[in-house]
Design an enzyme around this catalytic site. Structure first.
Site, mmCIF file in Angstrom:
data_model
loop_
_atom_site.group_PDB
_atom_site.id
_atom_site.type_symbol
_atom_site.label_atom_id
_atom_site.label_comp_id
_atom_site.label_asym_id
_atom_site.label_seq_id
_atom_site.Cartn_x
_atom_site.Cartn_y
_atom_site.Cartn_z
ATOM 1 C CD GLU A 261 -7.975 30.139 -29.787
ATOM 2 O OE1 GLU A 261 -8.934 30.080 -30.310
ATOM 3 O OE2 GLU A 261 -7.094 29.450 -30.005
ATOM 4 C CE LYS A 263 -17.132 36.276 -29.090
ATOM 5 N NZ LYS A 263 -18.720 35.492 -30.026
ATOM 6 N NE ARG A 268 -18.414 26.862 -26.746
ATOM 7 C CZ ARG A 268 -17.835 27.542 -25.694
ATOM 8 N NH1 ARG A 268 -17.722 28.338 -25.568
ATOM 9 N NH2 ARG A 268 -16.228 26.885 -25.111
ATOM 10 N NE ARG A 284 -23.001 30.101 -25.457
ATOM 11 C CZ ARG A 284 -23.624 30.313 -24.287
ATOM 12 N NH1 ARG A 284 -24.861 29.714 -23.539
ATOM 13 N NH2 ARG A 284 -22.829 31.350 -23.250
ATOM 14 C CD GLU A 314 -18.130 29.620 -32.728
ATOM 15 O OE1 GLU A 314 -18.187 29.212 -31.791
ATOM 16 O OE2 GLU A 314 -19.502 30.438 -33.484
ATOM 17 C CG PHE A 354 -12.208 27.198 -29.992
ATOM 18 C CD1 PHE A 354 -12.776 26.927 -28.933
ATOM 19 C CD2 PHE A 354 -13.286 27.550 -31.150
ATOM 20 C CE1 PHE A 354 -14.064 26.766 -28.349
ATOM 21 C CE2 PHE A 354 -14.523 27.424 -30.798
ATOM 22 C CZ PHE A 354 -14.923 27.365 -28.953
ATOM 23 N NE ARG A 431 -20.608 34.401 -19.273
ATOM 24 C CZ ARG A 431 -20.651 34.507 -20.092
ATOM 25 N NH1 ARG A 431 -19.474 35.025 -21.126
ATOM 26 N NH2 ARG A 431 -21.926 34.436 -21.425
ATOM 27 C CE LYS A 437 -18.050 37.624 -24.899
ATOM 28 N NZ LYS A 437 -19.580 36.820 -25.093
HETATM 29 P P1 ATP Z 1 -20.608 35.541 -27.760
HETATM 30 O O1 ATP Z 1 -22.147 36.133 -27.452
HETATM 31 O O2 ATP Z 1 -20.580 36.995 -27.740
HETATM 32 O O3 ATP Z 1 -20.925 34.317 -28.320
HETATM 33 P P2 ATP Z 1 -20.827 33.170 -25.428
HETATM 34 O O4 ATP Z 1 -21.849 33.640 -23.809
HETATM 35 O O5 ATP Z 1 -21.405 32.639 -26.616
HETATM 36 O O6 ATP Z 1 -20.821 34.804 -26.218
HETATM 37 P P3 ATP Z 1 -18.523 33.621 -24.799
HETATM 38 O O7 ATP Z 1 -18.087 32.674 -24.286
HETATM 39 O O8 ATP Z 1 -18.675 34.897 -24.089
HETATM 40 O O9 ATP Z 1 -19.716 33.000 -25.587
HETATM 41 O O10 ATP Z 1 -17.762 33.702 -25.995
HETATM 42 C C1 ATP Z 1 -17.388 33.256 -26.797
HETATM 43 C C2 ATP Z 1 -18.236 32.408 -28.192
HETATM 44 O O11 ATP Z 1 -17.947 32.658 -28.883
HETATM 45 C C3 ATP Z 1 -17.651 30.638 -27.601
HETATM 46 O O12 ATP Z 1 -19.094 30.487 -26.949
HETATM 47 C C4 ATP Z 1 -17.689 30.683 -28.808
HETATM 48 O O13 ATP Z 1 -19.152 29.926 -29.533
HETATM 49 C C5 ATP Z 1 -17.593 31.261 -29.463
HETATM 50 N N1 ATP Z 1 -15.939 31.561 -30.659
HETATM 51 C C6 ATP Z 1 -15.987 31.740 -31.526
HETATM 52 N N2 ATP Z 1 -14.040 31.544 -31.838
HETATM 53 C C7 ATP Z 1 -13.725 31.108 -30.333
HETATM 54 C C8 ATP Z 1 -12.850 31.352 -30.417
HETATM 55 N N3 ATP Z 1 -11.378 31.165 -31.340
HETATM 56 N N4 ATP Z 1 -12.131 30.081 -29.177
HETATM 57 C C9 ATP Z 1 -13.292 30.145 -28.290
HETATM 58 N N5 ATP Z 1 -14.417 31.264 -28.488
HETATM 59 C C10 ATP Z 1 -14.604 31.049 -29.952
#
Ligand code: ATP
Length: 605
Positions: A261, A263, A268, A284, A314, A354, A431, A437
């Site tokens: 998907e 990103k 979030r 988040r 998002e 998502f 996690r 990712k």
């Molecule tokens: P990052 O700083 O890379 O956003 P994170 O620690 O906030 O990382 P991770 O779970 O590592 O979170 O990476 C996924 C993040 O990407 C989610 O928290 C979300 O905010 C964002 N995101 C964007 N698009 C999507 C998607 N299609 N599915 C899941 N998460 C998504």
């Protein structure tokens, strides 16, 4: 109803503050939970966490230092100027209250020669209910009311009780207890061993409320938690992704095939609608963000057909003229206290969904990803402003890479690959490898940014004299629940940021190293880990002076980020425990080494 003297909680706080060892903290809490009456255990848990309610309840005590100073001054009948001067000297309003109260009592004793006047014991319930009234008092006349409530409470308190009451009110309890420590202690106290931890953790991940969980355990035992399910109105702790840097690695991990998907580079959000039709948005880090995004609440209200739901997506900012996605920073305008209306006009939001966790009474978290995605599709009435995350199913590195390029060209950060297997459930609060990712900047050395926590600061020199000029930054070690230093950063901050730095960190300043910070360096100022910053560096190197990953590769050496630079992103939506982990830094170092051995891979190969 049984009452618990507040002094018992104070004893627990004193014991907790005298240790930094997690095991000891757990033991202290186990003892306390066992003797705590079940009808106040929820309150005791919140207070121990330094708050009154779970994170998602949007109520704050709302007392500024000035008002607290005035309350202390009224309680001990000392001039405000004296209280303020003492605060300057001691740096902690709790210590000020304790000092003044004990001085006041001594004077009374000397005066009457007959010992201190006897004082009725205050209970946890009383303290909680006064603090609760302080938090709930809002609007006209509320400042006077808060002042009166607090000074009355202080008059009834012992000096030591006053210390912790004031620390609670000013939001600086600093006991350093992680949620996981409380979970361990609850498990041991109510089931006799740590084995129930998993059940308790699942309940916690689904409800984000340790107070209610403690109460359920204390009254109904473990069985009371067995049936925990997501509930609209209570945020579910988010599922998180691991990271990898090549399509090949991702596909290998996913068993040859997966969904990918876009990103999106936004914020979030978890959107809840209850049976009563009430919509709530959670960030988040599980804060209620209804106030920042009234437009998003409306979008979801109109665009999702089921009566009640919990969905995740998002929020992205869209350029009004071109309709293109704007970078994440633009959404941060929404986090200001005022001007949300203006920001809504200038940066209208759109929603890319998502996941779905709950629909009309049904818990979806145990369904595999393909089932959830289909359910999400069924309830979403797609339009330009609300749609599902763009997705494709891929089975070879080439199509994954192509889709990645497409995502980047549309303004996304990269892709999130999602497992489609039978066990691809929604793993709340974890996690894991069900989501991976894949971001644009993993390709060259340490192009990838990391999110680090400020744990200390140094005064600036030259043009920065008198201001904080450098921050000591740390990564998070979830295994030991510690923050371990990885670099000192002084570049990337604007002049204005430097000027404001002290006030940004004012509330986090402490006179000693925080119990959860592991550092060989001694900064000018120690900070309670609270603020997360995005940092980009040139590479990761071995370092004898930083404690992140100490001994992981070589004895006596930790890891450092070379040439760290602040990217301009304050990651206020992240808690310190959401920062990049020590393990991730170690992994990034390993990959960096591997990459040196490999020929440079062209993006389009
Ligand atoms: P990052 O700083 O890379 O956003 P994170 O620690 O906030 O990382 P991770 O779970 O590592 O979170 O990476 C996924 C993040 O990407 C989610 O928290 C979300 O905010 C964002 N995101 C964007 N698009 C999507 C998607 N299609 N599915 C899941 N998460 C998504």
């Amino acid at each position: 109803m049984m009452s618990l003297p507040y002094s018992e909680l104070v004893d627990v706080y004193d014991k907790l503050s005298s240790t930094t060892r997690r095991l000891e903290m757990t033991e202290i809490l186990v003892g306390f939970f066992k003797r705590c009456p079940s009808d106040v255990i929820d309150k005791a848990v919140y207070l121990t966490q330094g708050r009154l309610y779970p994170d998602f309840v949007p109520l704050e005590l709302g007392m500024a230092d000035r008002l607290i100073i005035r309350s202390i001054s009224q309680a001990v009948a000392a001039p405000e100027s004296e209280v303020a001067a003492l605060y300057k000297k001691l740096g902690d309003l709790g210590n000020v209250a304790e000092y003044l109260l004990s001085r006041g009592r001594k004077q009374v004793t000397l005066h009457f020669f007959s010992g201190p006047p006897s004082r009725a014991e205050i209970t946890v319930d009383q303290v909680y209910s006064v603090l609760d009234r302080i938090a709930r008092s809002q609007g006209e006349g509320s400042q006077q009311e808060k002042l009166r409530l607090l000074s009355d409470l202080l008059r009834d308190a012992s000096p030591r009780e006053a210390l912790y009451i004031i620390r609670t009110v000013s939001g600086v309890m600093r006991l350093g207890i992680a949620d996981m420590t409380i979970i361990d202690a609850l498990s041991i106290a109510f089931t006799g061993s740590k084995e129930a931890r998993e059940t308790i953790e699942r309940a916690y991940n689904l409800t984000s409320d340790l107070g209610t969980i403690a109460k359920a355990l204390a009254t109904g035992g473990l069985a009371a938690l067995g049936q925990t399910r997501p509930t609209p109105g209570r945020p579910v702790r988010p599922m998180l992704a691991e990271r990898l840097s090549t399509p090949e690695e991702i596909l290998e991990k996913m068993g040859g095939k997966c969904a990918v998907e876009y990103k999106y580079d936004g914020e979030r959000v978890q959107i809840h609608r209850g049976e009563d039709g009430k919509v709530n948005l959670f960030s988040r880090r599980l804060e209620n963000i209804n106030g920042h995004y009234p437009d998003v609440a409306k979008l979801a209200s109109g665009g999702i057909s089921s009566r009640s739901f919990i969905v995740e997506g998002e929020i992205i900012a869209v350029d009004q003229t071109t309709g293109e996605m704007l970078p994440f920073q633009e959404l941060m305008h929404r986090r200001r206290k005022y001007g949300v209306e203006e920001a809504m006009q200038a940066y209208p939001a759109a929603l890319r969904l998502f996941d779905v966790l709950y629909v009309d009474g049904k818990d979806m978290t145990l369904e595999p990803y393909p089932v959830r995605r289909e359910a999400l599709r069924c309830i979403t009435m797609e339009a330009e402003t609300i749609s599902l995350a763009t997705q494709r199913v891929v089975g070879n590195p080439r199509s994954l890479e192509e889709f990645f390029e497409e995502a980047i060209s549309e303004g996304c950060e990269g892709l999130v690959a999602k497992s489609m297997g039978a066990s691809s459930v929604y793993k709340a609060g974890a996690r894991g490898w069900l989501w991976i990712k894949y971001k644009r900047d993993y390709k060259s050395e340490m192009q990838d940014s990391v999110d680090l926590v400020a744990v200390g600061a140094y005064w600036g020199t030259g043009r920065r004299a008198g201001n904080i000029g450098t921050l000591l930054l740390a990564a998070y070690d979830p295994e030991e629940d510690m923050f371990r230093t990885v670099c000192k950063c002084s570049t990337g901050f604007s002049d204005e940021e430097i000027r404001n730095m002290h006030s940004v960190f004012e509330r986090s300043i402490i006179g000693h190293r925080h119990a959860r910070v592991d550092s060989k360096l001694t900064p000018d100022i120690w900070l309670t880990p609270s603020k997360v910053l995005e940092i980009r560096g040139a590479e990761i190197t071995l370092s004898p002076i930083h404690t992140c990953g100490m001994g992981a590769i070589r004895e006596g050496a930790g890891f450092a980020i070379r040439f760290p630079r602040f990217t301009g992103k304050w990651r206020d939506e992240k808690r310190p425990e959401d920062a990049t982990t020590v393990q991730e830094i170690v992994e990034m170092y390993r990959r960096q080494l591997k990459r040196v051995d490999e020929p440079v891979r062209s993006k389009n190969a």
